[in-house]
Design a protein around this motif. Structure first.
Motif, PDB file in Angstrom:
ATOM      1  N   PRO A  76      -4.056   0.349  -6.884  1.00 39.02           N
ATOM      2  CA  PRO A  76      -5.073   1.585  -6.292  1.00 39.02           C
ATOM      3  C   PRO A  76      -5.081   1.820  -4.968  1.00 39.02           C
ATOM      4  N   SER A  77      -5.839   2.937  -4.814  1.00 43.25           N
ATOM      5  CA  SER A  77      -5.955   3.358  -3.382  1.00 43.25           C
ATOM      6  C   SER A  77      -6.515   2.235  -2.547  1.00 43.25           C
ATOM      7  N   HIS A  78      -7.150   1.563  -3.070  1.00 42.42           N
ATOM      8  CA  HIS A  78      -8.016   0.398  -2.465  1.00 42.42           C
ATOM      9  C   HIS A  78      -7.307  -0.555  -1.711  1.00 42.42           C
ATOM     10  N   LEU A  79      -7.083  -0.479  -0.541  1.00 49.30           N
ATOM     11  CA  LEU A  79      -6.422  -1.305   0.314  1.00 49.30           C
ATOM     12  C   LEU A  79      -6.432  -2.753  -0.012  1.00 49.30           C
ATOM     13  N   GLU A  80      -5.439  -3.605  -0.001  1.00 50.93           N
ATOM     14  CA  GLU A  80      -5.358  -4.835  -0.410  1.00 50.93           C
ATOM     15  C   GLU A  80      -5.949  -5.442  -1.533  1.00 50.93           C
ATOM     16  N   PRO A 124       0.873  -1.098  -0.023  1.00 45.90           N
ATOM     17  CA  PRO A 124      -0.096  -0.018  -0.097  1.00 45.90           C
ATOM     18  C   PRO A 124       0.915   1.211   0.065  1.00 45.90           C
ATOM     19  N   HIS A 125       0.271   2.303   0.192  1.00 42.20           N
ATOM     20  CA  HIS A 125       0.854   3.496   0.063  1.00 42.20           C
ATOM     21  C   HIS A 125       2.041   3.877   1.064  1.00 42.20           C
ATOM     22  N   ARG A 126       1.886   3.398   2.238  1.00 43.11           N
ATOM     23  CA  ARG A 126       2.873   3.714   3.263  1.00 43.11           C
ATOM     24  C   ARG A 126       4.219   3.115   3.191  1.00 43.11           C
ATOM     25  N   GLY A 127       5.298   4.087   3.268  1.00 42.22           N
ATOM     26  CA  GLY A 127       6.566   3.705   2.705  1.00 42.22           C
ATOM     27  C   GLY A 127       6.835   3.329   1.537  1.00 42.22           C
ATOM     28  N   GLY A 141       1.180  12.220  11.104  1.00 42.08           N
ATOM     29  CA  GLY A 141      -0.165  11.874  10.894  1.00 42.08           C
ATOM     30  C   GLY A 141      -0.554  10.849   9.848  1.00 42.08           C
ATOM     31  N   HIS A 142      -1.361  10.718   9.297  1.00 39.61           N
ATOM     32  CA  HIS A 142      -1.796   9.587   8.222  1.00 39.61           C
ATOM     33  C   HIS A 142      -0.759  10.066   7.137  1.00 39.61           C
ATOM     34  N   ASN A 143      -1.053  11.228   6.746  1.00 39.19           N
ATOM     35  CA  ASN A 143       0.024  11.624   5.755  1.00 39.19           C
ATOM     36  C   ASN A 143       0.673  13.036   6.591  1.00 39.19           C
ATOM     37  N   ASN A 199       2.413  -2.584  11.105  1.00 40.23           N
ATOM     38  CA  ASN A 199       1.457  -2.448  12.352  1.00 40.23           C
ATOM     39  C   ASN A 199       1.838  -1.413  12.832  1.00 40.23           C
ATOM     40  N   ASN A 200       1.490  -0.290  12.684  1.00 43.15           N
ATOM     41  CA  ASN A 200       1.588   1.141  13.348  1.00 43.15           C
ATOM     42  C   ASN A 200       0.668   1.324  14.131  1.00 43.15           C
ATOM     43  N   GLN A 201      -0.098   0.360  14.454  1.00 38.74           N
ATOM     44  CA  GLN A 201      -1.184   0.422  15.704  1.00 38.74           C
ATOM     45  C   GLN A 201      -2.321   1.581  15.544  1.00 38.74           C
ATOM     46  N   ILE A 202      -2.407   1.839  14.418  1.00 40.67           N
ATOM     47  CA  ILE A 202      -3.662   2.777  13.918  1.00 40.67           C
ATOM     48  C   ILE A 202      -3.957   2.750  12.387  1.00 40.67           C
ATOM     49  N   GLY A 203      -5.215   3.003  12.182  1.00 44.46           N
ATOM     50  CA  GLY A 203      -5.597   2.901  10.671  1.00 44.46           C
ATOM     51  C   GLY A 203      -6.309   4.423  10.486  1.00 44.46           C
ATOM     52  N   PHE A 204      -5.474   5.325   9.918  1.00 43.67           N
ATOM     53  CA  PHE A 204      -5.931   6.724   9.798  1.00 43.67           C
ATOM     54  C   PHE A 204      -6.091   7.315  10.949  1.00 43.67           C
ATOM     55  N   HIS A 214       1.215  -5.131   4.023  1.00 43.04           N
ATOM     56  CA  HIS A 214      -0.061  -4.725   4.578  1.00 43.04           C
ATOM     57  C   HIS A 214       0.044  -3.707   5.560  1.00 43.04           C
ATOM     58  N   GLY A 215      -1.025  -2.818   5.836  1.00 36.19           N
ATOM     59  CA  GLY A 215      -1.299  -2.060   7.019  1.00 36.19           C
ATOM     60  C   GLY A 215      -1.936  -2.996   7.862  1.00 36.19           C
ATOM     61  N   ASP A 216      -1.952  -2.477   9.158  1.00 38.54           N
ATOM     62  CA  ASP A 216      -2.623  -3.382  10.198  1.00 38.54           C
ATOM     63  C   ASP A 216      -4.137  -3.255  10.078  1.00 38.54           C
ATOM     64  N   ALA A 217      -4.680  -1.991  10.050  1.00 35.39           N
ATOM     65  CA  ALA A 217      -6.162  -1.902  10.004  1.00 35.39           C
ATOM     66  C   ALA A 217      -6.502  -2.494   8.591  1.00 35.39           C
ATOM     67  N   ALA A 218      -5.937  -2.363   7.430  1.00 38.44           N
ATOM     68  CA  ALA A 218      -6.316  -3.067   6.080  1.00 38.44           C
ATOM     69  C   ALA A 218      -6.623  -4.629   6.365  1.00 38.44           C
ATOM     70  N   PHE A 219      -5.309  -4.998   6.719  1.00 36.79           N
ATOM     71  CA  PHE A 219      -5.012  -6.582   7.022  1.00 36.79           C
ATOM     72  C   PHE A 219      -6.308  -7.205   7.627  1.00 36.79           C
ATOM     73  N   GLY A 278      -9.204  -5.677   8.445  1.00 36.94           N
ATOM     74  CA  GLY A 278     -10.581  -5.397   7.971  1.00 36.94           C
ATOM     75  C   GLY A 278     -10.849  -5.764   6.492  1.00 36.94           C
ATOM     76  N   GLN A 279     -10.081  -5.799   5.543  1.00 37.42           N
ATOM     77  CA  GLN A 279     -10.369  -5.936   4.129  1.00 37.42           C
ATOM     78  C   GLN A 279     -10.507  -7.698   4.047  1.00 37.42           C
ATOM     79  N   GLY A 280     -11.948  -8.156   3.560  1.00 40.08           N
ATOM     80  CA  GLY A 280     -12.071  -9.397   3.193  1.00 40.08           C
ATOM     81  C   GLY A 280     -11.212 -10.010   2.341  1.00 40.08           C
TER      82      GLY A 280
HETATM   83  C1  TPP Z   1     -10.651  -0.186   0.717  1.00 39.79           C
HETATM   84  C2  TPP Z   1     -10.196   1.030   1.333  1.00 39.79           C
HETATM   85  N1  TPP Z   1     -11.019   1.694   2.168  1.00 39.79           N
HETATM   86  C3  TPP Z   1     -10.669   2.998   2.665  1.00 39.79           C
HETATM   87  C4  TPP Z   1      -9.234   3.389   2.206  1.00 39.79           C
HETATM   88  C5  TPP Z   1      -8.924   4.852   3.030  1.00 39.79           C
HETATM   89  N2  TPP Z   1      -7.773   4.647   3.880  1.00 39.79           N
HETATM   90  C6  TPP Z   1      -6.477   4.958   3.274  1.00 39.79           C
HETATM   91  S1  TPP Z   1      -5.332   4.549   4.091  1.00 39.79           S
HETATM   92  C7  TPP Z   1      -6.402   4.049   5.342  1.00 39.79           C
HETATM   93  C8  TPP Z   1      -6.026   3.682   6.857  1.00 39.79           C
HETATM   94  C9  TPP Z   1      -5.057   2.204   6.559  1.00 39.79           C
HETATM   95  O1  TPP Z   1      -4.619   2.026   7.820  1.00 39.79           O
HETATM   96  P1  TPP Z   1      -3.595   0.866   7.754  1.00 39.79           P
HETATM   97  O2  TPP Z   1      -3.986  -0.279   7.020  1.00 39.79           O
HETATM   98  O3  TPP Z   1      -3.354   0.457   9.199  1.00 39.79           O
HETATM   99  O4  TPP Z   1      -2.245   1.539   7.130  1.00 39.79           O
HETATM  100  P2  TPP Z   1      -1.427   2.917   7.648  1.00 39.79           P
HETATM  101  O5  TPP Z   1      -1.993   3.889   6.951  1.00 39.79           O
HETATM  102  O6  TPP Z   1      -1.652   2.669   9.211  1.00 39.79           O
HETATM  103  O7  TPP Z   1      -0.085   2.382   7.105  1.00 39.79           O
HETATM  104  C10 TPP Z   1      -7.567   4.243   4.995  1.00 39.79           C
HETATM  105  C11 TPP Z   1      -8.922   3.887   5.804  1.00 39.79           C
HETATM  106  C12 TPP Z   1      -8.438   2.914   1.369  1.00 39.79           C
HETATM  107  N3  TPP Z   1      -7.523   3.412   0.848  1.00 39.79           N
HETATM  108  N4  TPP Z   1      -9.007   1.764   1.094  1.00 39.79           N
END
Ligand code: TPP
Ligand code: MG
Length: 1052
Positions: free
Chosen positions: A374-378, A310-313, A512-514, A443-448, A409-414, A416-418
């Motif tokens: 894409p932006s769509h996590l996972e 994903p986006h982070r890093g 912050g998130h960004n 796993n930065n212990q936060i999702g946004f 993966h990000g912790d929240a996405a891993f 949360g995403q089916g």
């Molecule tokens: C499917 C989906 N839903 C919502 C978002 C909006 N969004 C972008 S980053 C983010 C938080 C993700 O948290 P995490 O997976 O823990 O990754 P981190 O940003 O903490 O590295 C969200 C909700 C997205 N990009 N994709």
């Protein structure tokens, strides 16, 4: 603070004099055979203290004693000697003596006494208790491991300490032990490696070593794995004393990698402080972690690593793992650079990359590819898997020894995403396995802005991986050496067992998130702590300086060296005048395009075949090309019949379906008859297309739910021997001597995962026809993300072409709101052609240019022959576009839906439009109405026209290729019937189907000179009625409108 929860600090380490004699833990396997156990246990079996569990323990002791009587506690030695000497049950035991210098001599003097006082219960219980204790740490030690670098949140979201983990000496009571037992020596079971060379240890040391292995900066979660060998392997990796040693050289490399990771983010922050970059600060260790996984995998023979993240890093990974030129990254921050490529491009933290280089650690070639996402996590997870599978397939890497994938993966996405779950479920399926993926969770212990306690119900974000028995290594990312160790083990796990593994980097997010976001709004306490947190680079550098591994000037030199690299690249980046997205291609197709990325021609040869080829394929398709193979013979046809009848409605006018109600041998015979008559039905048309492409060296992969037989039981590409379990035959693979392989595979019941996978597979090579078939077309919407984010705009965003084919069964058959519509309106709405602009119809190769410019091709074929042509065209085109085909259900067996070989011979082509060719076409001036339609409704219309005797008044023209819209051919049609009013007829509801797409384009075609009338169902919320009678009434009504020449009088 939880890291004070365990009692390791209070437990003194063992002195040398306390250790007991060693013996090999590798006892001969023969000693464990059942026969011998029975033979031994006979004399002791009657001992009153022996229960089921304790007898296992006694057996352990006995074998150890047999090998070396000194390896067990003296009391056991006496017991076994007494037993072997024939002591009666209850008399063989002598109570143990305390372990003290004085007592040792007492033990030495102890004699086997047949009438000794038994206190064996306590001894056995204590030993069993210690076994349970060891097991408790193996199972639950990770719950108390010190994983959070901030020390404020428990990684498992639970601050309690399990009752069986010894956080204070009074917890020994849980096991019936107390402080006085701490210095007693206990034999170690074979399921632990904490002893190293020692087979027994005092309890105090056992606990200390368990804490070292399981409760420090690494939390190993693995005891749910069902395979003993795998559990043993992991235990050995983490329990063996001193296993986590690093040489000075390794430590210096790790420091240098941390310098790059940290200073890269610092540099971007200094230069572009107001730009979003989703920096890695707080998890800088990710870069050395990935590099360690890659180094270790390269050492084990891997030469191609495909990554998704994903986006982070991401920019940091591109720069420091994949080694993209820094200037290419930096120039992405220049908002004034003009785009050189066609398409709309994408933001810098979504782009992909492909790079081949030498791995400096192993000196071996390695190719690294980061898949654009894409932006769509996972969402990229299954795509990466599919691409990996394809790369393995094309280089004959059947065991995944050369090509592997890493998913971040990000912790929240891993959690949360089916799609994560869906992707895991592909990991061990024969046609989808990539033989193990290494997953790394940042796993930065936060999702946004959301706290994990509000974001998941599972203890860890990684629990989903447990479903496939993947071991999970949680690690405190402020301990870089611990991180490197788990990464090494993860890579070794993958190369040993070829299964998935997860590294959970428990870290924090410094900003912050960004970089523009204020985290204190929502996480004030966490961020107060973060402000105080020393960066990991600084911590590790101080550690290495204190250990004398590096000195301060060397460290500073490393930093300034990298800063200089960044500065120089920055200067060079200013010379870049134009942005090239094609420099960010994740899957180049060497040789397919010209050097400057253009198609080699703008023509498409005939998609027809010679009579011989058609006949040959047809004959194989209607036979069993292997010997001694018993196919379904037709004695009991009820199953086949029932299956077909429940999935497809059919009009009584067409009778029972051919093949339905009969055995497979009958179906094949019917096919043979078709071939003899030089005709094809739908299944045969598909066979012809596939079989001929295989001959031309094109690999074909058809995947989806139940595709092998076909949902509608029409395909039968895999034959099953009726007498031998799992014996199958795929006739398509028996067509030609040197043909390409054909893969047809029933998938897991996932659309999102499997479509993503096939899209990834199709990315790897342009010389493959990759098709995904939905069970029913409407199910594609659970894969909507792949369609919306990858298939539709993929080329525009990432200059990457893809020729995937979607087969979407579609048609209003009276089967209810589900199973009816593949939602053509959605696909058509996403086509990039302009409804209001008539293209230059005089242009040479108009049709091919149109195809080249479009984002995807949407067709609805009304004949098997056209289906055959469009499949072949997909490969014969000099470029690749996704192809969406609405496929029929009842037409699969409709007696009129047949095509003669004549329309498939060399020189023939796909027909974008099938013009009226009946009576109406002979006297076009007399035609009152020209009806356009697509797909199955054509057969309803012609039947109705015949019934009404209106063949001369109404012309019916089929639009087979809906997009790109065949303006040229339709203009010809309209001009041919100057006196006809124009109508569009569809069986779908007015707000669905094709109407909204076709109408403005038809109007543009005729320069809006005439209206385009509508004959079809009224607008509706659901795709179809659930009532069969209503369905038929609606159908009749739309046919009435279509043939009522006065229907639109009052509107004009
Ligand atoms: C499917 C989906 N839903 C919502 C978002 C909006 N969004 C972008 S980053 C983010 C938080 C993700 O948290 P995490 O997976 O823990 O990754 P981190 O940003 O903490 O590295 C969200 C909700 C997205 N990009 N994709
Ligand atoms: Mg997060």
């Amino acid at each position: 603070m939880f890291h004070l929860r365990t009692c390791a600090a209070k437990l003194r380490p063992l002195t040398a004099s306390q250790t007991v004699k060693t013996f090999s833990q590798n006892r001969p396997a023969a000693a464990r055979t059942l026969g011998q156990i029975r033979c031994f246990t006979a004399p002791v079996a009657a001992e009153p203290f022996l229960s089921g569990t304790s007898s296992n323990y006694v057996e352990e002791m006995y074998y150890a004693w047999l090998e070396n009587p000194k390896s067990v506690h003296k009391s056991w030695d006496i017991f076994f000697r007494n037993t072997n000497a024939g002591a009666l049950p209850g008399t063989a035991y002598q109570s143990p003596l305390p372990l003290s210098p004085g007592s040792l001599s007492a033990v030495a003097q102890a004699q086997p006494l047949v009438d000794a006082q038994p206190n064996v219960d306590k001894l056995v219980e204590d030993h069993l208790a210690v076994q349970s204790l060891i097991r408790a740490y193996q199972i639950r030690g990770h719950h108390v491991a010190q994983l959070d670098p901030l020390g404020i949140l428990d990684a498992d979201l639970d601050s309690s300490v399990p009752a069986d983990i010894i956080s204070s000496t009074d917890k020994l009571g849980f096991y019936g032990l107390d402080e006085s037992d701490l210095d007693k020596v206990f034999h170690l079971p074979t399921t632990t490696f904490i002893g190293g060379q020692e087979s027994a240890l005092p309890l105090r040391e056992i606990i200390r070593r368990l804490e070292m292995a399981y409760c420090r900066h690494i939390g190993v979660e693995f005891m749910f794995i069902n395979d003993l060998e795998q559990c043993q392997w992991i235990r050995q990796k983490f329990e063996t004393p001193g296993v986590m040693q690093f040489t000075s050289e390794e430590k210096r490399t790790l420091l240098a990698r941390l310098v790059r990771s940290t200073r890269f983010e610092d540099f971007l922050q200094r230069k572009w402080s107001s730009e979003k970059r989703f920096g890695l600060e707080g998890c800088e260790v990710l870069i050395p972690a990935l590099k360690t996984i890659i180094d270790k995998s390269s050492e084990n023979g891997v030469d191609y690593v495909i990554m998704g993240m994903p986006h982070r890093g991401r920019l940091n990974v591109l720069a420091n793992v994949i080694r993209k030129e820094l200037e290419q990254i930096f120039c992405q921050f220049d908002s004034k650079l003009e785009a050189a490529d066609e398409g709309s491009g994408d933001v810098k933290y979504h782009l992909g990359m492909y790079h081949r280089r030498i791995n400096r650690v192993t000196d071996r070639n390695i190719t690294l590819s980061l898949v654009a996402n894409p932006s769509h996590l996972e969402a990229a997870d299954p795509v990466v898997m599919g691409k990996t599978k394809a790369e393995q397939f094309y280089c004959g890497d059947t065991e995944g020894k050369k090509v592997m994938s890493i998913l971040l993966h990000g912790d929240a996405a891993f959690a949360g995403q089916g799609i994560v779950y869906e992707t895991f479920h592909l990991s061990d399926l024969p046609s989808y396995t990539t033989h193990g993926t290494v997953h790394v969770v940042v796993n930065n212990q936060i999702g946004f802005t959301t706290d994990p306690r509000m974001a998941r119900s599972s203890p860890y974000p990684t629990d989903v991986a447990r479903v496939v028995n993947a071991p999970i290594f949680h690690v405190n990312s402020d301990d870089p050496e611990a991180v490197m160790y788990v990464c090494k083990v993860a890579a070794e796990w993958r190369s040993t067992f070829h299964k998935d593994v997860v590294v959970d980097l428990v870290c924090y997010r410094r900003n912050g998130h960004n970089e523009m976001d204020e985290p204190m709004f929502t996480q004030p306490l966490m961020y107060k702590q973060i402000r105080k947190q020393k960066p990991v680079l600084q911590k590790y550098a101080e550690l290495l300086v204190s250990q004398g591994v590096v000195n301060q000037p060397e460290y500073e030199e490393e930093i300034s060296k990298y800063d200089k690299i960044c500065e120089e690249a920055f200067t060079r980046s200013k010379d870049e005048k134009i942005l090239h997205i094609k420099h960010w291609l994740d899957s180049p197709w060497p040789g397919f395009f010209t050097l400057d990325g253009q198609p080699r021609s703008m023509t498409c040869p005939s998609t027809g075949l010679t009579e011989d080829i058609l006949a040959h394929i047809g004959n194989v398709a209607s036979s069993v090309p292997v010997e001694n193979f018993t196919i379904h013979g037709g004695e009991d046809a009820t199953d086949l019949w029932r299956c077909w009848a429940t999935s497809v409605d059919f009009s009584p006018a067409w009778g029972r379906p051919r093949g339905g109600g009969q055995g497979l041998s009958r179906i094949l015979k019917t096919r043979g008859e078709l071939v003899k008559n030089r005709t094809v039905d739908w299944a045969l048309a598909e066979y012809m297309a596939f079989g001929s492409l295989l001959k031309e060296g094109i690999h074909i992969r058809l995947s989806g739910q139940d595709v092998e037989r076909g949902t509608f039981s029409h395909r039968h590409h895999v034959l099953h021997d009726q007498n031998v379990d799992k014996k199958t035959c795929i006739p398509m693979n028996h067509l030609w001597p040197n043909q390409a392989p054909y893969t047809v595979c029933n998938s897991s019941l996932s659309e999102y995962g499997v479509l993503g996978f096939e899209l990834g597979f199709a990315m790897a090579s342009p010389n493959a026809l990759v098709l995904w078939e939905a069970q029913f077309g409407d199910f594609h919407n659970t894969a909507q993300c792949i369609i919306d984010q990858f298939i539709c705009p993929g080329q525009a965003k990432w200059v990457r072409q893809n020729g995937i084919v979607l087969l979407l069964p579609h048609g209003m058959e009276g089967m209810g709101p589900e199973h009816s519509s593949a939602r053509p309106e959605r696909f058509l709405q996403m086509c990039n052609d302009d409804p209001d602009v008539l293209p230059n119809l005089e242009e040479a190769n108009f049709d091919i240019n149109q195809l080249y410019d479009c984002n995807w091709v949407v067709v609805n074929c009304s004949t098997p022959g056209n289906f055959f042509h469009v499949l072949r065209r997909q490969i014969l085109l000099p470029f690749r576009k996704p192809l969406i085909i609405f496929t029929p259900k009842s037409l699969l067996r409709h007696p009129e839906a047949r095509t003669s070989f004549d329309e498939m011979l060399s020189g023939t082509h796909f027909q974008r439009v099938i013009p009226e060719d009946g009576l109406a076409a002979q006297n076009p001036e007399n035609v009152k109405r020209l009806l356009f339609c697509t797909g199955k409704v054509y057969y309803d219309l012609t039947r109705e026209r015949k019934a009404r005797g209106m063949a001369e008044q109404v012309a019916i023209t089929r639009i087979e290729q809906l997009s790109p819209f065949p303006f040229d051919l339709l203009l010809r049609e309209v001009q041919k019937y100057p006196n006809a009013e124009l109508g569009w007829c569809q069986e779908e509801h007015k707000n669905q189907g094709y109407y909204d797409y076709v109408k403005p384009r038809l109007r543009t075609t005729i320069n809006r000179a005439k209206p385009v009338w509508y004959a079809g169902r009224d607008p509706a919320a659901a795709p179809a009625t659930g009532n069969k009678k209503t369905h038929l009434t609606e159908l009749q009504r739309l046919l009435d409108t279509a043939f009522d020449l006065d229907a639109f009088k009052n509107f004009s």
